[in-house]
Scaffold this active site. Structure first.
Site, PDB file in Angstrom:
ATOM      1  N   GLU A 106     -26.089  41.045   0.177  1.00 42.68           N
ATOM      2  CA  GLU A 106     -26.498  41.889   1.305  1.00 42.68           C
ATOM      3  C   GLU A 106     -27.999  42.122   1.263  1.00 42.68           C
ATOM      4  O   GLU A 106     -28.577  42.346   0.192  1.00 42.68           O
ATOM      5  CB  GLU A 106     -25.759  43.219   1.267  1.00 42.68           C
ATOM      6  CG  GLU A 106     -25.970  44.100   2.492  1.00 42.68           C
ATOM      7  CD  GLU A 106     -24.950  45.228   2.552  1.00 42.68           C
ATOM      8  OE1 GLU A 106     -23.753  44.968   2.246  1.00 42.68           O
ATOM      9  OE2 GLU A 106     -25.345  46.359   2.875  1.00 42.68           O
ATOM     10  N   ASP A 108     -30.692  44.540   3.479  1.00 40.13           N
ATOM     11  CA  ASP A 108     -30.625  45.655   4.418  1.00 40.13           C
ATOM     12  C   ASP A 108     -31.977  46.186   4.869  1.00 40.13           C
ATOM     13  O   ASP A 108     -32.849  46.457   4.035  1.00 40.13           O
ATOM     14  CB  ASP A 108     -29.901  46.852   3.775  1.00 40.13           C
ATOM     15  CG  ASP A 108     -28.462  46.569   3.438  1.00 40.13           C
ATOM     16  OD1 ASP A 108     -27.831  45.775   4.139  1.00 40.13           O
ATOM     17  OD2 ASP A 108     -27.973  47.165   2.459  1.00 40.13           O
ATOM     18  N   GLU A 110     -32.415  49.718   6.823  1.00 42.49           N
ATOM     19  CA  GLU A 110     -31.713  50.885   7.331  1.00 42.49           C
ATOM     20  C   GLU A 110     -32.756  51.912   7.754  1.00 42.49           C
ATOM     21  O   GLU A 110     -33.599  52.309   6.951  1.00 42.49           O
ATOM     22  CB  GLU A 110     -30.792  51.469   6.259  1.00 42.49           C
ATOM     23  CG  GLU A 110     -29.638  50.540   5.904  1.00 42.49           C
ATOM     24  CD  GLU A 110     -28.929  50.935   4.627  1.00 42.49           C
ATOM     25  OE1 GLU A 110     -27.698  50.786   4.576  1.00 42.49           O
ATOM     26  OE2 GLU A 110     -29.612  51.376   3.673  1.00 42.49           O
ATOM     27  N   GLY A 205     -25.833  64.523   1.631  1.00 46.62           N
ATOM     28  CA  GLY A 205     -24.426  64.883   1.611  1.00 46.62           C
ATOM     29  C   GLY A 205     -23.965  65.684   2.806  1.00 46.62           C
ATOM     30  O   GLY A 205     -23.040  66.502   2.695  1.00 46.62           O
TER      31      GLY A 205
END
Length: 294
Positions: A106, A108, A110, A205
């Protein structure tokens, strides 16, 4: 050089670098990609040459390339949603996780809507052969407003190195050497472009979840690529536009970064990188091998 001081802090002028994106032709999105998820939130624009991907309460959206690629030049010109975008994630990446679930590769880009300064943050990551136990994130503040215009996000992948570039400025390089050969991406991958709700992951979170008062969140993209289209395996593939080479980015100019590109890389990392897994001593008591290899 600082050209202006805005509410986001100093804005720097990037160094002059080679414009690799000028060497490759743009591919109409509707010719190279299909809807991956959220079909109603995928809207082809300009007769299919570009697309809008939309996140609202009903769904995010994604595109996936019709072909799988082994080495190449992959670019998405992106314009990101404005307003308060905490928790929104826009991604442009290559991955074969669905094909090799325990040994996937992968690469990425982001882009994370961020709770502080209401600005976007860019994160890159590299996985090879299922090596997800060592997460390899690096994070950057951008030197432009990504909501005002299109900006290029490029992944160059060949047998020599992997380079992430933003507006042609290298921001990260992974050199293919003995230290990382076992985890160097080595299998064909399709290309994805997505927008989705990353509240639980992207903002400590879930501390700053997506605020759908500001929805719909729309990212617009144009794409270009020059890739080795996989036929059956990594050694059996053909350049989409030329059969002269298995590797479409194997010329001398793609073997290593030029002096100008090295200056750009150093500038981006010194001025704009604020996190690297190589410097995360809380996560890694022993420095990962790649960090000391180059």
């Amino acid at each position: 050089m600082i050209v202006v001081v805005s509410s986001l802090g100093p804005v720097y002028t990037p160094p002059n670098v080679e414009r690799l994106t000028d060497r490759f032709s743009r591919l109409p999105v509707n010719e190279g990609y299909n809807a991956f998820f959220g079909g109603a939130n995928v809207r082809f624009t300009n007769n299919g040459s570009s697309a809008d991907l939309i996140l609202d309460k009903s769904s995010g959206a994604g595109l996936v390339s019709r072909d799988k690629y082994y080495y190449g030049f992959f670019n998405a010109a992106l314009k990101l949603p404005a307003n308060f975008t905490s928790g929104v994630v826009v991604a442009f990446y290559l991955s074969n996780q669905n094909i090799f679930p325990k040994h996937h590769d992968e690469l990425d880009f982001e882009l994370l809507g961020y709770e502080k300064r209401r600005s976007w943050v860019l994160q890159t990551n590299v996985y090879g052969n299922g090596s997800v136990s060592t997460r390899r994130e690096e994070k950057f503040y951008l030197w432009f407003d990504p909501t005002q215009d299109f900006h290029d996000h490029t992944i160059l992948w060949n047998s020599h190195h992997i380079v992430f570039l933003v507006d042609n400025v290298p921001i990260r390089e992974a050199v293919h050497n003995t230290a990382i050969s076992s985890v160097y991406p080595s299998k064909p991958m399709p290309i994805f472009a997505t927008i989705w709700d990353g509240s639980e992951w992207a903002t400590h979170g879930g501390k700053y979840a997506v605020n759908y008062t500001y929805a719909p969140f729309v990212t617009s993209l144009r794409v270009e690529l020059e890739g080795c289209v996989s036929q059956q395996n990594a050694t059996s593939c053909a350049n989409k536009r030329s059969t002269s080479s298995v590797d479409p980015v194997d010329g001398d100019e793609f073997v290593k970064l030029s002096q100008k590109q090295m200056i750009g890389l150093e500038w981006a990392r010194r001025k704009h990188m604020f996190y690297s897994y190589c410097q995360d001593t809380r996560r890694y008591k022993v420095v990962p091998p790649k960090c000391t290899a180059n």
